[in-house]
Design an enzyme around this catalytic site. Structure first.
Site, short mmCIF file in Angstrom:
data_model
loop_
_atom_site.label_atom_id
_atom_site.label_comp_id
_atom_site.label_asym_id
_atom_site.label_seq_id
_atom_site.Cartn_x
_atom_site.Cartn_y
_atom_site.Cartn_z
N ASP A 67 0.81 -1.22 0.00
CA ASP A 67 0.00 0.00 0.00
C ASP A 67 0.84 1.26 0.00
O ASP A 67 2.06 1.22 0.18
CB ASP A 67 -0.95 0.00 1.22
CG ASP A 67 -0.27 -0.46 2.50
OD1 ASP A 67 0.97 -0.43 2.57
OD2 ASP A 67 -0.98 -0.85 3.44
N ASN A 135 -7.20 -2.53 14.67
CA ASN A 135 -8.57 -2.90 14.30
C ASN A 135 -8.58 -4.09 13.35
O ASN A 135 -9.57 -4.35 12.67
CB ASN A 135 -9.30 -1.70 13.67
CG ASN A 135 -8.62 -1.21 12.40
OD1 ASN A 135 -7.64 -1.81 11.94
ND2 ASN A 135 -9.12 -0.13 11.83
N HIS A 137 -6.95 -4.47 10.57
CA HIS A 137 -6.81 -4.25 9.12
C HIS A 137 -5.56 -4.95 8.61
O HIS A 137 -4.60 -5.16 9.35
CB HIS A 137 -6.83 -2.75 8.75
CG HIS A 137 -5.62 -1.97 9.13
ND1 HIS A 137 -5.67 -0.63 9.48
CD2 HIS A 137 -4.30 -2.29 9.22
CE1 HIS A 137 -4.47 -0.18 9.75
NE2 HIS A 137 -3.61 -1.17 9.59
N GLU A 142 -9.68 -1.76 5.82
CA GLU A 142 -10.22 -1.48 7.14
C GLU A 142 -11.46 -2.35 7.39
O GLU A 142 -12.02 -2.95 6.45
CB GLU A 142 -10.61 0.01 7.22
CG GLU A 142 -9.47 0.99 6.93
CD GLU A 142 -8.48 1.12 8.09
OE1 GLU A 142 -8.45 0.26 8.97
OE2 GLU A 142 -7.71 2.11 8.09
C1 F6R Z 1 1.62 -1.42 6.12
C2 F6R Z 1 0.28 -1.94 6.28
C3 F6R Z 1 -0.47 -1.88 7.56
C4 F6R Z 1 0.40 -2.13 8.79
C5 F6R Z 1 -0.41 -2.00 10.06
C6 F6R Z 1 0.43 -2.17 11.32
O1 F6R Z 1 2.08 -1.62 4.80
O2 F6R Z 1 -0.24 -2.39 5.32
O3 F6R Z 1 -1.49 -2.84 7.53
O4 F6R Z 1 0.96 -3.40 8.71
O5 F6R Z 1 -1.04 -0.74 10.10
O6 F6R Z 1 1.33 -1.12 11.42
P1 F6R Z 1 2.48 -1.14 12.51
O7 F6R Z 1 3.39 -2.25 12.14
O8 F6R Z 1 3.15 0.20 12.38
O9 F6R Z 1 1.82 -1.37 13.82
#
Ligand code: F6R
Length: 242
Positions: A67, A135, A137, A142
């Protein structure tokens, strides 16, 4: 789903980096799906060490990130392209042309999503790395996201923006939208590795592994994929019943 729980983050990332290093040596043309965020940073650090010490080569490896934020100008220090270059790509022998991240700065985002899907169709991902949001995701899919979507433009949940404000000067600077591989695209990977560390992920992990498959918990759909490994430290695993 196979679940691996480690006493320390250090043990987790050493073991995981070892597995990646072996997979790359076994298949030098491997297609790696990569993630950003804080969680995988120690993995990239271990892989850089491994590249330097054991000469694991990325010359023929292709990478596909999940992403990118929309609206940050190219080269912005918080764009995922800049992050990946700084944290990983600039320290290994990968050809930058083989590193793919959807662009969030082009005018025609629908066309960009289409382009990324075509790329993923031509290059099945061998191992997709995932972090997880509080959450649940995955990518930026989401709660409420469809399980069969390809690359899409999404609104970020307030919870996600709150979690990521730490990387920006203030909330106004945190993007409100992103372009992300859809859950359908993620599920096409031959193998999926999800990593979660810290207490703040414990509830999302419990719901993902032990809860029902529901779009309210996007990562719960991983229960339906035949080759998923989940790597946890003590904190992230603390609400699991076994
Ligand atoms: C990042 C992504 C997100 C993160 C998630 C956790 O490319 O796709 O899904 O993996 O937001 O983020 P951290 O590791 O910073 O807690």
């Amino acid at each position: 789903m196979k679940v691996f729980i480690y006493d320390t983050k250090e043990d987790l990332f050493k073991d995981l980096a070892n597995k990646y290093s072996k997979a790359i040596k076994n298949n030098p043309k491997i297609n790696l799906g990569l993630a950003t965020g804080s969680t995988p940073v120690p993995l990239y650090e271990e892989l850089i060490k491994d590249h330097k010490e054991n000469k694991t080569s990325y010359k023929d490896v292709k990478t596909f990130n999940l992403d990118e934020y929309i609206g940050l100008p190219e080269g912005h220090e918080q764009s995922y392209r800049t992050f990946m270059n700084n944290i990983f790509f600039n320290h290994i022998d990968i050809n930058l042309e083989n590193t793919n991240i959807p662009s969030g700065s082009v005018k025609d985002l629908a066309m960009e999503a289409f382009r990324y899907d075509k790329l993923l169709e031509k290059n099945q991902i061998d191992i997709q790395l995932l972090g997880i949001g509080t959450n649940a995701h995955i990518g930026f899919n989401e709660p409420g996201s469809k399980f069969d979507s390809n690359t899409i433009i999404v609104e970020l949940a307030q919870e996600t923006r709150d979690a990521n404000v730490r990387f920006f000067d203030n909330m106004d600077e945190v993007p409100t939208t992103a372009i992300t591989m859809g859950i359908g695209s993620i599920l096409k990977a031959k193998k999926i590795i999800l990593v979660a560390t810290g207490d703040s992920k414990a509830e999302a992990i419990k719901n993902t592994i032990e809860g029902p498959i529901t779009t309210d918990v996007p990562a719960s759909i991983l229960q339906a994929h035949e080759n998923v490994e989940i790597y946890l430290d003590k904190g992230a695993s603390k609400l699991l019943s076994k």
